[in-house]
Write a protein that holds these residues in place. Structure first.
Motif, PDB file in Angstrom:
ATOM      1  N   ASP A   1      46.297 -55.746   3.833  1.00  0.00           N
ATOM      2  CA  ASP A   1      46.886 -54.422   3.946  1.00  0.00           C
ATOM      3  C   ASP A   1      47.898 -54.212   2.821  1.00  0.00           C
ATOM      4  O   ASP A   1      48.705 -55.110   2.535  1.00  0.00           O
ATOM      5  CB  ASP A   1      47.559 -54.266   5.304  1.00  0.00           C
ATOM      6  CG  ASP A   1      47.799 -52.806   5.613  1.00  0.00           C
ATOM      7  OD1 ASP A   1      46.847 -52.138   6.031  1.00  0.00           O
ATOM      8  OD2 ASP A   1      48.935 -52.331   5.402  1.00  0.00           O
ATOM      9  N   PRO A   2      47.875 -53.040   2.185  1.00  0.00           N
ATOM     10  CA  PRO A   2      48.805 -52.838   1.070  1.00  0.00           C
ATOM     11  C   PRO A   2      50.267 -52.853   1.488  1.00  0.00           C
ATOM     12  O   PRO A   2      51.143 -52.970   0.645  1.00  0.00           O
ATOM     13  CB  PRO A   2      48.409 -51.472   0.498  1.00  0.00           C
ATOM     14  CG  PRO A   2      47.441 -50.879   1.430  1.00  0.00           C
ATOM     15  CD  PRO A   2      46.916 -51.939   2.317  1.00  0.00           C
TER      16      PRO A   2
ATOM     17  N   GLY B   1      50.613 -53.473  -2.205  1.00  0.00           N
ATOM     18  CA  GLY B   1      49.959 -52.228  -2.593  1.00  0.00           C
ATOM     19  C   GLY B   1      50.522 -51.629  -3.866  1.00  0.00           C
ATOM     20  O   GLY B   1      49.889 -50.792  -4.489  1.00  0.00           O
ATOM     21  N   GLU B   2      51.737 -52.050  -4.268  1.00  0.00           N
ATOM     22  CA  GLU B   2      52.276 -51.573  -5.537  1.00  0.00           C
ATOM     23  C   GLU B   2      51.644 -52.312  -6.703  1.00  0.00           C
ATOM     24  O   GLU B   2      51.646 -51.828  -7.829  1.00  0.00           O
ATOM     25  CB  GLU B   2      53.787 -51.832  -5.610  1.00  0.00           C
ATOM     26  CG  GLU B   2      54.624 -50.973  -4.722  1.00  0.00           C
ATOM     27  CD  GLU B   2      56.073 -51.432  -4.781  1.00  0.00           C
ATOM     28  OE1 GLU B   2      56.670 -51.379  -5.859  1.00  0.00           O
ATOM     29  OE2 GLU B   2      56.586 -51.873  -3.746  1.00  0.00           O
ATOM     30  N   LEU B   3      51.134 -53.509  -6.429  1.00  0.00           N
ATOM     31  CA  LEU B   3      50.659 -54.360  -7.517  1.00  0.00           C
ATOM     32  C   LEU B   3      49.176 -54.194  -7.772  1.00  0.00           C
ATOM     33  O   LEU B   3      48.708 -54.429  -8.871  1.00  0.00           O
ATOM     34  CB  LEU B   3      50.953 -55.834  -7.192  1.00  0.00           C
ATOM     35  CG  LEU B   3      52.410 -56.130  -6.838  1.00  0.00           C
ATOM     36  CD1 LEU B   3      52.570 -57.562  -6.381  1.00  0.00           C
ATOM     37  CD2 LEU B   3      53.283 -55.882  -8.057  1.00  0.00           C
TER      38      LEU B   3
ATOM     39  N   ASP C   1      64.772 -56.272 -15.484  1.00  0.00           N
ATOM     40  CA  ASP C   1      64.101 -55.075 -14.980  1.00  0.00           C
ATOM     41  C   ASP C   1      62.788 -54.813 -15.716  1.00  0.00           C
ATOM     42  O   ASP C   1      62.297 -53.697 -15.752  1.00  0.00           O
ATOM     43  CB  ASP C   1      65.016 -53.851 -15.045  1.00  0.00           C
ATOM     44  CG  ASP C   1      65.264 -53.381 -16.467  1.00  0.00           C
ATOM     45  OD1 ASP C   1      64.884 -54.123 -17.399  1.00  0.00           O
ATOM     46  OD2 ASP C   1      65.833 -52.298 -16.655  1.00  0.00           O
TER      47      ASP C   1
ATOM     48  N   SER D   1      64.236 -60.962  -2.890  1.00  0.00           N
ATOM     49  CA  SER D   1      65.636 -60.536  -2.934  1.00  0.00           C
ATOM     50  C   SER D   1      66.547 -61.664  -2.443  1.00  0.00           C
ATOM     51  O   SER D   1      66.161 -62.472  -1.602  1.00  0.00           O
ATOM     52  CB  SER D   1      65.836 -59.280  -2.093  1.00  0.00           C
ATOM     53  OG  SER D   1      65.417 -59.517  -0.775  1.00  0.00           O
TER      54      SER D   1
ATOM     55  N   ALA E   1      55.828 -54.352  -2.033  1.00  0.00           N
ATOM     56  CA  ALA E   1      54.558 -54.239  -1.311  1.00  0.00           C
ATOM     57  C   ALA E   1      53.423 -54.652  -2.231  1.00  0.00           C
ATOM     58  O   ALA E   1      53.423 -54.322  -3.415  1.00  0.00           O
ATOM     59  CB  ALA E   1      54.359 -52.813  -0.831  1.00  0.00           C
TER      60      ALA E   1
ATOM     61  N   HIS F   1      65.341 -57.063  -6.198  1.00  0.00           N
ATOM     62  CA  HIS F   1      66.379 -56.529  -5.319  1.00  0.00           C
ATOM     63  C   HIS F   1      65.813 -55.995  -4.009  1.00  0.00           C
ATOM     64  O   HIS F   1      66.547 -55.519  -3.175  1.00  0.00           O
ATOM     65  CB  HIS F   1      67.165 -55.434  -6.040  1.00  0.00           C
ATOM     66  CG  HIS F   1      66.340 -54.251  -6.420  1.00  0.00           C
ATOM     67  ND1 HIS F   1      65.474 -54.254  -7.488  1.00  0.00           N
ATOM     68  CD2 HIS F   1      66.219 -53.029  -5.846  1.00  0.00           C
ATOM     69  CE1 HIS F   1      64.867 -53.094  -7.552  1.00  0.00           C
ATOM     70  NE2 HIS F   1      65.289 -52.322  -6.579  1.00  0.00           N
ATOM     71  N   ARG F   2      64.478 -56.058  -3.846  1.00  0.00           N
ATOM     72  CA  ARG F   2      63.892 -55.519  -2.620  1.00  0.00           C
ATOM     73  C   ARG F   2      62.547 -56.189  -2.394  1.00  0.00           C
ATOM     74  O   ARG F   2      61.967 -56.742  -3.336  1.00  0.00           O
ATOM     75  CB  ARG F   2      63.688 -54.012  -2.764  1.00  0.00           C
ATOM     76  CG  ARG F   2      62.735 -53.676  -3.912  1.00  0.00           C
ATOM     77  CD  ARG F   2      62.433 -52.201  -3.977  1.00  0.00           C
ATOM     78  NE  ARG F   2      61.625 -51.884  -5.137  1.00  0.00           N
ATOM     79  CZ  ARG F   2      60.294 -51.780  -5.127  1.00  0.00           C
ATOM     80  NH1 ARG F   2      59.631 -51.999  -4.020  1.00  0.00           N
ATOM     81  NH2 ARG F   2      59.626 -51.482  -6.224  1.00  0.00           N
ATOM     82  N   PRO F   3      62.038 -56.144  -1.162  1.00  0.00           N
ATOM     83  CA  PRO F   3      60.686 -56.649  -0.949  1.00  0.00           C
ATOM     84  C   PRO F   3      59.685 -55.745  -1.667  1.00  0.00           C
ATOM     85  O   PRO F   3      59.868 -54.536  -1.708  1.00  0.00           O
ATOM     86  CB  PRO F   3      60.493 -56.543   0.567  1.00  0.00           C
ATOM     87  CG  PRO F   3      61.844 -56.282   1.132  1.00  0.00           C
ATOM     88  CD  PRO F   3      62.658 -55.662   0.067  1.00  0.00           C
TER      89      PRO F   3
END
Lengths: 777, 750
Positions: free
Chosen positions: B471-472, B341-343, B327, B479, B339, B335-337
Motif C-alpha cells: 500500500d502506498p 507512495g511518494e517514492l 535536503d 526522523s 510514504a 524530518h518526517r516519515p
C-alpha cells in the motif's frame, strides 16, 4: 410537418441520393413544455427565398464534383483495442466495436489485417475467422509455410452487414493434433496487430434542418472521435454572448464525455470552410430572418452544404442568453427548422456538490445508481468483460486520519464442481485492492444450504470491504473481475462449457458520508480532473471568467474548452457562469475566478505579487521548486508533507511560447480561488487547450501542483504549495490538523507529560488561590 | 485587426518557409562529408542486461515470458533494428509444438522453432524487428511455448525451459533526426531519458576562469542528476568544437567560435545552436558579458530548464533560496516519515502472479545517519494479498537482496490484526530495518511468493488469480536519527559524494584545481560533478572552484590533480592517512597498549594521529584517493583525487562511476586505484562530523577514549564516596546530638 416531408421527397427525386437541401418553412415551432398553451408571440418566421436559392446552387456544384463521399480510416487501436489481439485456445476470440454516424452511410468497407499464427497449428483444421456482427465474412487459412511470420492481407467486408453499431470480431479455430487435445494448449495462438486498419468509404446523408434531431449532427454519439465544433460570433462579443457560448460549450462537453470537445472560435460571422458550427448572434444578421424573440434555428453552412449551422439568436444579449439556456436545458422538445422561445422557466439554484454525475455524499449510494443499466453489473463466461463502475467523487473529501470508505458488497457467482482457484478480484484505478475466493461446491464445507440451490443458480455472497478514499477522489474506476479456473477432467474429457458467470448486486452500497469537505489549495489536479472548486456548484453560479478587455479568439477558445470539460465533469450545463473583461473584472466579488490571458498582460499588474508566474510577450517570470528535480511528484495523505514551495525566481526574455496554469487564493476574498491560464502570445493558448484535453503527446503528464507549465510535449509542474484551504473540518480534526503542521512525525512523546504537568501546576495554583481567599477574607 | 483569412495566408507562408529551411538543412546534412560515411558508423548495440539487469531470462513452463522496454532517442530515426539473440533450450522439447516467439509491442514478429536435436548447445539467431510501429518506448517480449508430451502435461514441468543469454543484443542502425533549436526541448538532445547508455557529452572550455569552470560544473552536475543510473562520460575539450555530436559551450565574453554566428551577449544568455561541424549535433551555449553573468546563466538554465523556450533566452540573475543541509531531492527526508507512495508510482507497487518479480523501492539516505544508539528504523508496512487461507504464501522484506523479515500470508494473527484495525483489506505490520544494512544507497525489496496453483498432470489449468500490493501509505521513518559519522570515509564519498553533498548545491564545497589544469583534470572534475548530481539529484549551483594557491576557508575541499604533486598537496601530505600500520594499531584499541596509544593520541591531539608516523608516498602509476580533516579548519574534510598522470586520473573517476563492485572496495581514508582495481589502504577514523546531541556526544567521546572513562569512573566513585561519607556523618551527628532545637522549630510552625 407533412408538407415538409413531401417536399423532401420531391427534392430527392430531383437531386438523386447525393443532394438534399431541406427547407423547413418555419412550419414547426419550438415549444417549451412548461407553457401548456402556445404563446401568441411564437409566430412562424418568414422564409427567405434569396437565401434558399443561393444555398441550393452551392449544393449543386458540390454534387457535380462528387465530393459527398469520403473515407474514414481507423486502426483497431483507435477502435479501442489497447493491445494486439492475442487469440488463445481452440476457440479464442476478441473484438472491437465501430459505429457509423447518422449522417453517413457506408458504401465500402475494407480491412487491412496484419497477423501471425502459431507454427503448431494443423493447416487443414485450423483457421482464423473474421466476423462482422457475428456473421463470418472471411476465413483465413493458416498454412505451415507462413507460420510464425507477420502476414498482411486485405479483405473486403460486405457493406450490407454494417449498421449503426457494429462489432468486428476475430476468432481463432485452432487445433494441434487429431487425437486428444488440450483445449487451452499454449501452442494454440494467433496474434492480430492492433495497427490493422479498417477503412470505411462513406457517403454523406444530408440531414434535415430540424431541431428535433439535436444534438445531431453537431454531436453524434456514434462518433468516437474528439468533437471539434467551431463557434462563430457574428456581431457581438459581450459578456452575455460569451456566457451563452460557455453554456452551449458545456452542454456539448457533457455529451462528448470521454471524447473531449474543443471549440475553435471564429469572429465576425466568418464561417468555417467545412463542417458544422454554432453561431451566436445578437440583433439582425445578414441573410437571416428577422427576429421576434430568443430564437434557435438550423441552416446549412454557406461554405459547405454538408455542414450545418446552429443559430442561437436574440434581439439583445439577454434574449440570446435565453435562447442558449433553452437549448441546453430543453433541447429534447425543440422541433422544426426554427424555434422561438416564448417562455422559459427560471432554473432553481443548485446546491453544492449536487452535480448529476457526482456521487452523492449525503447518503450511502447503491451500485445500481452508478451504472446506466443493471445489466452492466453482470459478467458472463470465462472471458467476460469485468464489471466496471465509473465514479466521480467530489475531490475535496478529506480522508486524512479518517477510516477508509466502507463498501457493503453483495455478489453472486457460479460455484464450480471439483477444486478450483477461482476468485473475484477487485481493483481501484487498475490497482489491486482485494480478492475474494470463489469456492467450488467441494470447497464449501457446510453445504446444507447449497442443496436448495438449483443447478443453474448463482450463489449469493455478502462481504464488507474498505477502499482507501484517495483511490476514489476525482475520477476513478472500480473494477470487479470474476476469474474462473477451467476445470479439466483429464485427457480426452476436456470440454469447456462456458456456463460460469458473476453478478454484482445492484443493492451493494458505497458510503461516503463520513468525510468532511475540506481541501488544502491550490490544487491543479482537482481543477483538471473535476473542475474543482468551480464545479462545486454545477451551474457555475459562483464562477467568474475574466478576460483582457479585448480578448483574442484563442482566449475564448480556451474558455470554451474549459467549459466543455466542466460540463463533462458535472453532466450539467454551465447556465450561470459570469464573464468579465479587463482589470475591473478582477474586482468581481465573492466569485471563484478563472483568468484567461495572453499577450500583453499589463492589466494583471495589481495581482502580480500574488501570481507565482507571469508571462507578458517575450518577458517571462517563473517560480520553480525542487519539484522539477523529482522523478515524479506524488501527493501524500497529509498533502502539506509533500509540498514543494517556490525556491527560485527566474526572469528571462525569449521568443518561444509556453502556457501556464497557476492557482492561488483570490487577493479580494479569502477562501476564494483563482486559476490563471496564461500564455505569452495568443497562439500559446493552443497548448493550454491541448493540456485541458489531455492530448496524447503529453503521455502520462497531467496538470498538478499549484503552478504548471505546458510545453509542446510536456506538462511540467513547477511548484506545489498550499497557501489556503477551502471547506470546513470538524473541531477535533481541525485541532489535529493544526498540530500536525508543527509535528509532522506525530506528537512528540514528551508533549502529553508537559501538558499534564502544566495542568497539574495550574490546578495546584488554583487550589492554592482558592484556599488562600477565605483566609484573607 | 488583420482578417482571419489573411492570417491564415501568413501562417501558411511561414510554414512553407520553415519547411524549406528544414529541408535545406536536411539536404546539407546529407551532403556533409561526415554523414556520408557508411551506415554502420551510426549504429550501436545494447545488450539485454543493460536494459533489465535483474530481468528474468530463464523462461519456464509451457508459456514462459521475459521482456524489456527500450526507448528510441528523439534525435535519431531508426533505419534498421535487429535482435541478435543467443539462447539455449531443453533437449526434451517437442519439435512440432515448441517455439520461441519474439514479440514487439504485443505483436509476434517471428516464431523461432525450438528443434531439440543437439541438446543444450547455444544457438544464435538474428531477428529483424519492424521499425514502422516503433514508439518512444517499446516493449520487446520473448515468449517460450514449450511442450514435452502430446499427452497430459504438467505446465510447470522442470524439463520445460529456454534460457536467453542476457548478453543478446539489440542492434540499432540510425540516421540523425534534426531537432529544432528550441530550449523548450531541454534536456533534449543533451540527455534523452529513452537512452539507457551513459550520457556522453563534450564541454568546450577554452582558457577557463574559475567562474566559467563553476558554470561547467553546474551544468555537469545537472546532467549527472538527470543521467542518474546511466552515469556520465563528460570530456573537456579546449581546442575547438567536437567533430560530431552535441556539446556544451561555456563562452567567455571575449571568445568567439568560428562557424558560429552569435549576437553579443546582453546579459546572462542561454542559447541552442546546431554544431557547425555536424548539423545533427547541437550546442548548448552559455554566455555572458562577464564571468559572473556566465555563472548566472548556467544557474538559471539548470534551475529553470523546464520553463525555458525559444532558441535563446536572456535571463536575469535568478533569486535562489539557500538550501538546508541534507535536503537533496534524491535523499529521503529525515524530518518526517516518508510514504512509499511518494517514492514509486502506485502501479509499480503492485505485483501479479504466484511468483512475481520483487517490488523494489530505491532509497538514498544521508550517509551520516548514526546507527550508534538506534540500530533499526521502523518500516510501517501495509500490504494487500490474495492468499485465501493460512500459510498460503509468504512476503519477504529484503534490503539489497538480504532478507530482513518474512511473513506468512493469511496467517492467523492477520485475522486478529484485521479486526482491530480500520481497513481489513490490508495487513499492517512494523518491520525494524537495520540501518547498517541500508547504508547510503539501498534497494528495499518486497517479494511475494505463493505456492504454484495445485496441478496434477491431467487436471487443472494455469489461471493465475494471485495479486499482491504494497500500500502506498506504508511509511519509512528516519526522523530523530542524529547525523554523526566518523571520518574519513571514502566509501561515503564514493557512493554519495559525502561530505560534499551534505549541502545539495555544494555550497560548502571548494574544488581545488591546478592553475593550468589539463584536459584530463577538467574531465575528471566534470565527471565528479556529474557524480555529485547523481547522488543529490540537484545541480551544484553553489560550488566554488579555486586555484591551489588560494587556500580554501571553512569549506570542504576536493582536490583534483595529476602528474607532479602540487605545492599545496606537498604541504598537506603529512596530514594524509598513513597506510596500514596505524590502522592495525587502532583496531586493537581494547588491549592495554591500545589504551595507552589512544590516550597519547588524545593528549597530543594537535599533532594529528596520522601525521606522526609513516607518510604516504603516492604510487608511481595509477591514482589514489585520500580523505582527511582539513588542516585549515576543524571538522572540515579534504578529499584528494590524484593520478600519476592525466589518463590514470580519469580512469580512476570512471571506475568510480561505472564499476559498482570496485566502488564497494573503496573504504576508509586512503585507497589506490591501479589496473582497474581499487585497494583500500587505511581504515583509521581520525575525526568525526555531525552532532549527536550533548549526552550522546559525551558517550561517543568516551567510547573513543575508554581510558578517560576509567578516570571518570574513578573520579565519580570518589565523588560518590565523599558524598556518602558526608551525608552519613551528618546523620551520625544528628543522632548523637539531641533534637531539641529542631522540635521547638516545628512546634512554632504549628
Amino acid at each position: 410537418m407533412r408538407i415538409s416531408f413531401s417536399y423532401r421527397r420531391v427534392m430527392r427525386l430531383f437531386f438523386g441520393h447525393c443532394l438534399m437541401v431541406v427547407l423547413m418553412m418555419g412550419t414547426a415551432v419550438g415549444q417549451i413544455p412548461d407553457s401548456e398553451t402556445p404563446d401568441p408571440s411564437t409566430t412562424p418566421t418568414e422564409p427567405m427565398n434569396g437565401a434558399l436559392t443561393s444555398s441550393m446552387n452551392r449544393g449543386m456544384q458540390h454534387t457535380n464534383s462528387a465530393q459527398f463521399s469520403s473515407r474514414h480510416q481507423y486502426t483497431l487501436e483507435d477502435l479501442g483495442a489497447r493491445y494486439p489481439f492475442n487469440l488463445r485456445g481452440i476457440e479464442g476470440s476478441d473484438s472491437v466495436s465501430f459505429s457509423v454516424r447518422a449522417d453517413e452511410v457506408v458504401v465500402g468497407a475494407n480491412l487491412d489485417l496484419t497477423y501471425s499464427y502459431s507454427p503448431a497449428l494443423l493447416a487443414d483444421l485450423s483457421h482464423i475467422n473474421v466476423l462482422v456482427n457475428d456473421v463470418v465474412v472471411a476465413s483465413l487459412p493458416v498454412p505451415r509455410e507462413e507460420a510464425g511470420k507477420s502476414i498482411q492481407r486485405s479483405l473486403e467486408l460486405p457493406v450490407h452487414l454494417i449498421t449503426e453499431f457494429n462489432q468486428l470480431r476475430m476468432q481463432l479455430i485452432g487445433h494441434y493434433t487429431l487425437e486428444c487435445e488440450d483445449p487451452l494448449h499454449s501452442s494454440l495462438w494467433a496474434n492480430v496487430s492492433n495497427q490493422s486498419r479498417l477503412m470505411l468509404d462513406v457517403r454523406h446523408l444530408p440531414l434535415a434542418d430540424d431541431l428535433a434531431l439535436l444534438p445531431q449532427p453537431f454531436f453524434d454519439r456514434r462518433d468516437a472521435r474528439r468533437l471539434t465544433l467551431p463557434m462563430v460570433f457574428v456581431n457581438d462579443r459581450g459578456a452575455a454572448t460569451l456566457e451563452s457560448a460557455g453554456m452551449v460549450a458545456s452542454w456539448f462537453g457533457a455529451m462528448a464525455g470521454y471524447r473531449g470537445a474543443e471549440f475553435p472560435v471564429y469572429w465576425d460571422g466568418d464561417y468555417p470552410l467545412q463542417g458544422n458550427a454554432v453561431v451566436l448572434s445578437v440583433g439582425a444578421a445578414a441573410a437571416q430572418p428577422t427576429l421576434s424573440g430568443p430564437t434557435l434555428s438550423i441552416t446549412a453552412n454557406p461554405n459547405d452544404p454538408r455542414g450545418k449551422l446552429l443559430w442561437i439568436r436574440g434581439r439583445d444579449a439577454q434574449e440570446l442568453k435565453q435562447a442558449a439556456r433553452a437549448l441546453v436545458t430543453n433541447s429534447a422538445v425543440l422541433t422544426g427548422q426554427t424555434a422561438v422561445i416564448s417562455r422559459l422557466e427560471e432554473l432553481s439554484p443548485r446546491r453544492p456538490y449536487d452535480a448529476p454525475r457526482w456521487v452523492p455524499t449525503d447518503r450511502p449510494v447503491t451500485f445500481g445508481e452508478l451504472v446506466p443499466q443493471e445489466e452492466d453489473l453482470d459478467s458472463m463466461g470465462y472471458h467476460g468483460a469485468p464489471v466496471r463502475l465509473d465514479l466521480r467523487v467530489p475531490p475535496d473529501l478529506f480522508g486524512w486520519r479518517e477510516k477508509p470508505v466502507p463498501v457493503d458488497l453483495r455478489f453472486r457467482y457460479t460455484p464450480q464442481q471439483g477444486h478450483a482457484n477461482s476468485a473475484l478480484l477487485i481493483s481501484g484505478n487498475q490497482q489491486f485492492l482485494k480478492s475474494f475466493p470463489l469456492p467450488s461446491v467441494d470447497q464449501i464445507k457446510d453445504d446444507s444450504w447449497l442443496k436448495g440451490l438449483r443447478d443453474s443458480e448463482m450463489l449469493p455472497v455478502r462481504e464488507r470491504m474498505q477502499i482507501p478514499l484517495h483511490r476514489l477522489l476525482g475520477r476513478s474506476e472500480l473494477e470487479f473481475r470474476f476469474m474462473y479456473e477451467y476445470i479439466k477432467e483429464g485427457q480426452c474429457r476436456d470440454m469447456i462449457i462456458d456456463n460460469v458467470g458473476g453478478r454484482i448486486d445492484p443493492d451493494s452500497t458505497i458510503d461516503l458520508t463520513r468525510y468532511a469537505h475540506f481541501m488544502p489549495m491550490p490544487n491543479l489536479r482537482a481543477f483538471d480532473e473535476s473542475g474543482f472548486p468551480y464545479t462545486r456548484l454545477a451551474d457555475l453560479s459562483q464562477t467568474g471568467v475574466v478576460f483582457a478587455s479585448a480578448p483574442a479568439a484563442e482566449d475564448i477558445s480556451t474558455y470554451l474548452t474549459l467549459m466543455g470539460r466542466f460540463g463533462d465533469s458535472t453532466g450539467y450545463p454551465a447556465t450561470h457562469v459570469s464573464v468579465y473583461f479587463g482589470a475591473s473584472g478582477l474586482q468581481a466579488n465573492d466569485k471563484d475566478l478563472i483568468v484567461i490571458a495572453s499577450g500583453d498582460q499589463g492589466w494583471l499588474q495589481d495581482w502580480a505579487p500574488y501570481m507565482p508566474a507571469a508571462l507578458a510577450g517575450d518577458s517571462k517570470r517563473f517560480g520553480t521548486s525542487d519539484i522539477v528535480f523529482l522523478s515524479g511528484w506524488r501527493s501524500t495523505p497529509d498533502p502539506r508533507e509533500a509540498q514543494q514551495p517556490v525556491r527560485t525566481e527566474l526572469r528571462y526574455v525569449s521568443a518561444g511560447h509556453t502556457a501556464i496554469f497557476a492557482g492561488f487564493e483570490s487577493p479580494l476574498t479569502a477562501g476564494r480561488s483563482v486559476v490563471l491560464i496564461s500564455s505569452s502570445d495568443p497562439s500559446g493558448q493552443r497548448l493550454a487547450v491541448d493540456a485541458l484535453l489531455n492530448k496524447a503527446q503529453f503521455g502520462e503528464d497531467r496538470l498538478q501542483g499549484s503552478l504548471a507549465v505546458v510545453r509542446d510535449d510536456r506538462i511540467q509542474p513547477l511548484v506545489a504549495e498550499y497557501t489556503y484551504t477551502v471547506g470546513q473540518l470538524g473541531p477535533w480534526r481541525s485541532i489535529q490538523w493544526k498540530l500536525a503542521q508543527i509535528w509532522p512525525a506525530g506528537i512528540p512523546g514528551w508533549l502529553p507529560w508537559l501538558v499534564a504537568a502544566v495542568v497539574l501546576l495550574l490546578a495546584w495554583a488554583i487550589v492554592r488561590r482558592l484556599r488562600r481567599k477565605p483566609r484573607e477574607a | 485587426m488583420i482578417p482571419v483569412r489573411c492570417w491564415r495566408q501568413i501562417v501558411l507562408y511561414t510554414c512553407v518557409v520553415v519547411l524549406l529551411t528544414v529541408l535545406s538543412r536536411v539536404a546539407a546534412a546529407q551532403d556533409a562529408p561526415g554523414s556520408a560515411a557508411s551506415p554502420t558508423d551510426n549504429g550501436y548495440a545494447i545488450s539485454l542486461d543493460q536494459y533489465n539487469r535483474y530481468g528474468k531470462w530463464r523462461l519456464r513452463g509451457v508459456d514462459g515470458r521475459g521482456g524489456l522496454v527500450f526507448g528510441v532517442r528523439q534525435d535519431e530515426r531508426i533505419r534498421d533494428l535487429r535482435l541478435d539473440l543467443t539462447y539455449r533450450h531443453s533437449p526434451a522439447l517437442l519439435d512440432d509444438l515448441s517455439h520461441l516467439n519474439v514479440l514487439l509491442n504485443g505483436e509476434v514478429v517471428e516464431s523461432i522453432p525450438l528443434v531439440g536435436d543437439d541438446s543444450a548447445s547455444a544457438k544464435e539467431v538474428q531477428v529483424v524487428l519492424p521499425i514502422d510501429g516503433l514508439q518512444d518506448y517499446n516493449y520487446l517480449q520473448l515468449q517460450a511455448i514449450s511442450h514435452y508430451t502430446m499427452e497430459c502435461e504438467d505446465p510447470l514441468h522442470s524439463s520445460l525451459w529456454v534460457d536467453i543469454d542476457p548478453r543478446s543484443r539489440l542492434l540499432f542502425s540510425v540516421v540523425p533526426q534534426i531537432l529544432p533549436d528550441e530550449l523548450g526541448l531541454l534536456p533534449l538532445p543533451f540527455f534523452d531519458e529513452r537512452d539507457v547508455r551513459p550520457v556522453e557529452l563534450a564541454f568546450l572550455l577554452d582558457r577557463p576562469t574559475n567562474a566559467r569552470l563553476e558554470a561547467a560544473g553546474i551544468l555537469a552536475s545537472w546532467l549527472g542528476s538527470l543521467a542518474s543510473y546511466r552515469g556520465t562520460h563528460f570530456t573537456a575539450v579546449t581546442d575547438g568544437l567536437p567533430q560530431s555530436g552535441n556539446a556544451v559551450v561555456i563562452l567567455g565574453a571575449d571568445q568567439n567560435i568560428p562557424g558560429l554566428s552569435l549576437p553579443a551577449a546582453q546579459g546572462p544568455t542561454v542559447a541552442m545552436r546546431p554544431n557547425p561541424n555536424d548539423p545533427g549535433g547541437k550546442l548548448l551555449i552559455v554566455q555572458g558579458r562577464n564571468d559572473e553573468e556566465i555563472r548566472q546563466a548556467a544557474t538559471a538554465l539548470v534551475l529553470g530548464a523546464p520553463t525555458l523556450s525559444g532558441d535563446r533566452a536572456v535571463v536575469q540573475p535568478p533569486l535562489v533560496q539557500p538550501r538546508l543541509p541534507y535536503d537533496a531531492p534524491n535523499w529521503l527526508p529525515t524530518h518526517r516519515p516518508v510514504a512509499l507512495g511518494e517514492l514509486l508510482p502506485e502501479g509499480e507497487l503492485t505485483a501479479a502472479g504466484f511468483e512475481p518479480q520483487p517490488i523494489t523501492v530505491g532509497l538514498r539516505l544521508p550517509p551520516d545517519l548514526s546507527d550508534w544508539r538506534v540500530k533499526t528504523i521502523p518500516l510501517d508496512l501495509r500490504y494487500r494479498h490474495s492468499a485465501a487461507h493460512q500459510s498460503d504464501g509468504t512476503l519477504e522484506v529484503m534490503v539489497n537482496q538480504q532478507r530482513v523479515r518474512r511473513f506468512d500470508l493469511g496467517a492467523q494473527d492477520e485475522t486478529v490484526r484485521r479486526l482491530v484495525q480500520r481497513d481489513d483489506s490490508l495487513v499492517r505490520r512494523t518491520v525494524p530495518v537495520p540501518l547498517s544494512l541500508l547504508g547510503s544507497q539501498a534497494g528495499l525489496q518486497f517479494q511475494f511468493l505463493y505456492p504454484p496453483p495445485a496441478q496434477s498432470e491431467c487436471r487443472g489449468a494455469l489461471i493465475d488469480t494471485h495479486r499482491s500490493a504494497i500500500d502506498p501509505s506504508s511509511t519509512i521513518d528516519l526522523s530523530g536519527l542524529p547525523h554523526h559519522i566518523a571520518m574519513p570515509d571514502l566509501a561515503a564519498f564514493g557512493t554519495a559524494g559525502f561530505p560534499f553533498t551534505r549541502m545539495a548545491d555544494l555550497s560548502e564545497t571548494v574544488v581545488v584545481l591546478t592553475p593550468h589544469a589539463t584536459q584530463y583534470e577538467l574531465s575528471a572534475f566534470l565527471n565528479l560533478m556529474g557524480r555529485m548530481g547523481q547522488s543529490t539529484g540537484y545541480p551544484a549551483t553553489g560550488v566554488t572552484v579555486v586555484q591551489e594557491n588560494e587556500v580554501p576557508l571553512d569549506k570542504d575541499a576536493l582536490l583534483i590533480e595529476s602528474g607532479e604533486r602540487s605545492e599545496l598537496l606537498n604541504r598537506w601530505a603529512h596530514y594524509m592517512p598513513a597506510p596500514r600500520q596505524r590502522a592495525a594499531l587502532t583496531s586493537d584499541r581494547d588491549s592495554f597498549a591500545g589504551w595507552i596509544a589512544s590516550f597519547s593520541d588524545w593528549v597530543s591531539r594537535n599533532t594529528r594521529r596520522s601525521g606522526t608516523g609513516v607518510s604516504f608516498t603516492a604510487p608511481a602509476q595509477g591514482a589514489y584517493l585520500a580523505g582527511f580533516e582539513s588542516p585549515e579548519s576543524k571538522r572540515r574534510s579534504v578529499v584528494v583525487v590524484a593520478g600519476a598522470d592525466g589518463p590514470s586520473l580519469l580512469n580512476a573517476v570512471h571506475l568510480l562511476s561505472f564499476d559498482e563492485q570496485q566502488r564497494s572496495r573503496l573504504q576508509g581514508g586512503l585507497a589506490v586505484v591501479q589496473d582497474g582495481r581499487i585497494q583500500s589502504l587505511s581504515d583509521a577514523k581520525t575525526y568525526s562530523i555531525g552532532n549527536l546531541g550533548p549526552f550522546q556526544a559525551l558517550a561517543w567521546f568516551l567510547s573513543l577514549n575508554p581510558f578517560l572513562l576509567y578516570v571518570l569512573y574513578l573520579f565519580a566513585s570518589i565523588v560518590v564516596a565523599v558524598v556518602l561519607y558526608l551525608s552519613l556523618r551528618a546523620r551520625a551527628q544528628m543522632r548523637l546530638h539531641t533534637n531539641e532545637p529542631d522540635s521547638t522549630k516545628s512546634n512554632e510552625l504549628n
